[in-house]
Design a protein around this motif. Sequence first.
Motif, short mmCIF file in Angstrom:
data_model
loop_
_atom_site.label_atom_id
_atom_site.label_comp_id
_atom_site.label_asym_id
_atom_site.label_seq_id
_atom_site.Cartn_x
_atom_site.Cartn_y
_atom_site.Cartn_z
N SER A 1 32.47 44.42 26.43
CA SER A 1 33.08 43.25 27.08
C SER A 1 33.89 42.44 26.08
CB SER A 1 32.03 42.39 27.78
OG SER A 1 31.14 41.84 26.86
N CYS A 2 33.46 42.39 24.83
CA CYS A 2 34.26 41.69 23.80
C CYS A 2 35.61 42.37 23.64
CB CYS A 2 33.51 41.67 22.47
SG CYS A 2 32.13 40.54 22.43
N SER A 3 35.62 43.68 23.64
CA SER A 3 36.89 44.41 23.54
C SER A 3 37.79 44.14 24.73
CB SER A 3 36.65 45.92 23.43
OG SER A 3 35.97 46.21 22.24
N LEU A 4 37.19 44.14 25.91
CA LEU A 4 37.95 43.88 27.13
C LEU A 4 38.60 42.50 27.08
CD1 LEU A 4 38.77 44.48 30.12
CD2 LEU A 4 36.56 43.47 30.76
N ASP B 1 35.57 37.41 39.58
CA ASP B 1 35.34 38.85 39.47
C ASP B 1 35.29 39.30 38.01
OD1 ASP B 1 35.20 39.12 42.19
OD2 ASP B 1 37.26 39.84 42.41
N LEU B 2 36.20 38.76 37.18
CA LEU B 2 36.21 39.13 35.76
C LEU B 2 34.93 38.67 35.07
CD1 LEU B 2 39.91 38.36 34.80
CD2 LEU B 2 38.83 40.60 35.05
N VAL B 3 34.45 37.50 35.41
CA VAL B 3 33.21 37.00 34.81
C VAL B 3 32.04 37.91 35.20
CG1 VAL B 3 31.55 35.10 34.83
CG2 VAL B 3 33.99 34.62 34.65
N ILE B 4 31.98 38.27 36.46
CA ILE B 4 30.90 39.15 36.91
C ILE B 4 30.98 40.50 36.21
CG2 ILE B 4 29.99 40.43 38.90
CD1 ILE B 4 30.82 37.93 40.60
N VAL B 5 32.18 41.05 36.12
CA VAL B 5 32.36 42.33 35.43
C VAL B 5 31.94 42.19 33.97
CG1 VAL B 5 34.11 43.92 34.54
CG2 VAL B 5 34.15 43.25 36.94
N GLY B 6 32.36 41.11 33.32
CA GLY B 6 32.00 40.88 31.92
C GLY B 6 30.50 40.80 31.73
N GLU B 7 29.82 40.11 32.62
CA GLU B 7 28.35 40.00 32.52
C GLU B 7 27.68 41.36 32.71
OE1 GLU B 7 26.93 37.08 35.27
OE2 GLU B 7 27.48 35.42 33.97
N GLU B 8 28.15 42.11 33.68
CA GLU B 8 27.55 43.42 33.95
C GLU B 8 27.78 44.37 32.78
OE1 GLU B 8 25.53 44.37 36.46
OE2 GLU B 8 25.58 42.26 37.02
N ILE B 9 29.00 44.38 32.26
CA ILE B 9 29.30 45.26 31.13
C ILE B 9 28.49 44.86 29.90
CG2 ILE B 9 31.12 45.94 29.50
CD1 ILE B 9 33.09 45.72 31.87
N SER B 10 28.30 43.56 29.71
CA SER B 10 27.55 43.06 28.56
C SER B 10 26.10 43.50 28.59
CB SER B 10 27.61 41.53 28.50
OG SER B 10 28.92 41.11 28.28
#
Length: 110
Positions: free
Chosen positions: A40-43, A24-33
């Motif tokens: 996503s870097c900040s997150l 889920d975190l990877v998917i969120v990171g990709e979407e935010i990116s």
Amino acid sequence: MVRAGYLKAMIPTDPGAPFRSVLDLVIVGEEISQGDMSVSCSLFSSGLGFYSVLIGDSPKQRRRFLAPFLADDGTPMAALTSSEDGGSANCDAPDPSAGFATTTRRDGDE
């Protein structure tokens, strides 16, 4: 990120347990990116910052230091740095004394 629960999702519910869902975190990171890579870097940089607390601190310290990240408001930030005795993080600064340097000291047998 705080109100949406993304930082909270990076903290295991049990200190010995894995994250709630790395996928889920990877998917969120990709979407935010897709919108802005710096978000996503900040997150994930905050995740690096509190990871040492997760693996090295006592339960009391974890409760204290992770509480802001488990809240649903505010602007908690975490950071991670590494250096060595006498090292400096600002070696490219025109005035090397403008940065910070590290020191070590013996504390008991450590």
